[in-house]
Enzyme design. Structure first.
Site, short mmCIF file in Angstrom:
data_model
loop_
_atom_site.label_atom_id
_atom_site.label_comp_id
_atom_site.label_asym_id
_atom_site.label_seq_id
_atom_site.Cartn_x
_atom_site.Cartn_y
_atom_site.Cartn_z
N ASP A 64 0.84 -1.20 0.00
CA ASP A 64 0.00 0.00 0.00
C ASP A 64 0.88 1.25 0.00
O ASP A 64 0.64 2.19 -0.77
CB ASP A 64 -0.92 -0.03 1.23
CG ASP A 64 -1.76 1.23 1.35
OD1 ASP A 64 -2.57 1.49 0.46
OD2 ASP A 64 -1.58 1.96 2.35
N GLU A 136 -1.98 -5.32 -3.70
CA GLU A 136 -1.08 -4.56 -2.83
C GLU A 136 0.00 -5.46 -2.24
O GLU A 136 1.18 -5.08 -2.17
CB GLU A 136 -1.87 -3.89 -1.70
CG GLU A 136 -2.73 -2.73 -2.18
CD GLU A 136 -3.55 -2.10 -1.07
OE1 GLU A 136 -3.91 -0.92 -1.22
OE2 GLU A 136 -3.84 -2.78 -0.06
#
EC number: 3.1.26.3
Length: 246
Positions: A64, A136
């Site tokens: 992320d 992610e």
């Protein structure tokens, strides 16, 4: 003995899929365990406690942050005249769940996810939140294994072209960007005009032009006058950027 053989076949089949993915993206992981971990859901870990498995949640956390940085860097360089607020809005659209799901689906990530039986039965393999998390986590694993340059190369093949193609133009206010640029340079007055309307009433297409002090800067096409003007402004910005580089 037959159970062991079955497990062996499953393992080999799974490994072959991960090797196929690496071949597809042109990247070979040094530590394949990191790659597999990126696709390991917590439900799978909970159902296989006898064997040590680590789920992808920590990699998701890292990925992320890596995505935020790499996308920010790309947008900063790609759109030198875009304001901080517009950059933030565009980045949010690129790294939001629906966008990440599209990128994950384009690479068939759902087929590789290791799930617990319960999660599998409830459709976890196609669940948007799960697929976005896997994307992610994959970025996190790629960063740890290969470094930032390879992450940028991967995103340059998968994500950045979509930005260039205008996949996120719905959140980009090109008219405001162009107006700010012209005002900052004090170079004159912008004028928009609809040059043409084509097609039947239910499927209209508009052609717009933007000019600076009477000189044409860009022409755009859209399903509405507003969209056509936005595309014209986008073309004008590209014209001005090209002129700046010369």
């Amino acid at each position: 003995m037959s159970k062991q053989r079955d497990k062996g076949r499953i393992y080999e089949k799974r490994r072959a899929k991960f090797q196929e993915l690496q071949k597809k993206i042109g990247i070979t992981f040094q530590n394949e365990k990191l790659l597999i971990q990126a696709f390991t859901h917590s439900s799978y870990v909970n159902e296989h406690r006898r064997r040590f498995h680590e789920d992808n949640e920590r990699l998701e956390f890292l990925g992320d942050a890596v995505l935020e940085l790499t996308v920010s860097q790309y947008l900063f360089q790609k759109f030198p005249h875009m304001s901080e607020g517009q950059l933030t809005k565009l980045r949010a659209a690129i790294v939001c769940e629906p966008s990440l799901v599209k990128f994950a689906n384009a690479l068939s990530f759902g087929e590789l996810v290791l799930l617990g039986k319960g999660e599998e039965l409830t459709g976890g393999r196609t669940r948007p939140a799960l697929l976005a998390d896997v994307f992610e986590a994959f970025i996190g694993a790629l960063y740890l294994d290969q470094g930032m340059d390879v992450v940028l190369r991967f995103l340059g093949q998968t994500m950045f072209p979509k930005i260039d193609e205008g996949a996120f133009s719905h959140v980009m206010d090109f008219k405001s960007q162009l107006q700010e640029l012209v005002q900052r340079d004090g170079s004159g007055t912008l004028e928009y005009a609809i040059l043409e309307e084509k097609g039947p009433a239910h499927n209209k297409e508009f052609v717009a032009r933007v000019a600076l002090n009477g000189q044409e800067l860009g022409v755009g096409v859209g399903r509405s006058k507003k969209e056509a003007e936005q595309h014209a402004a986008q073309m004008a910005l590209e014209t001005l950027r090209a002129a700046d580089k010369q």
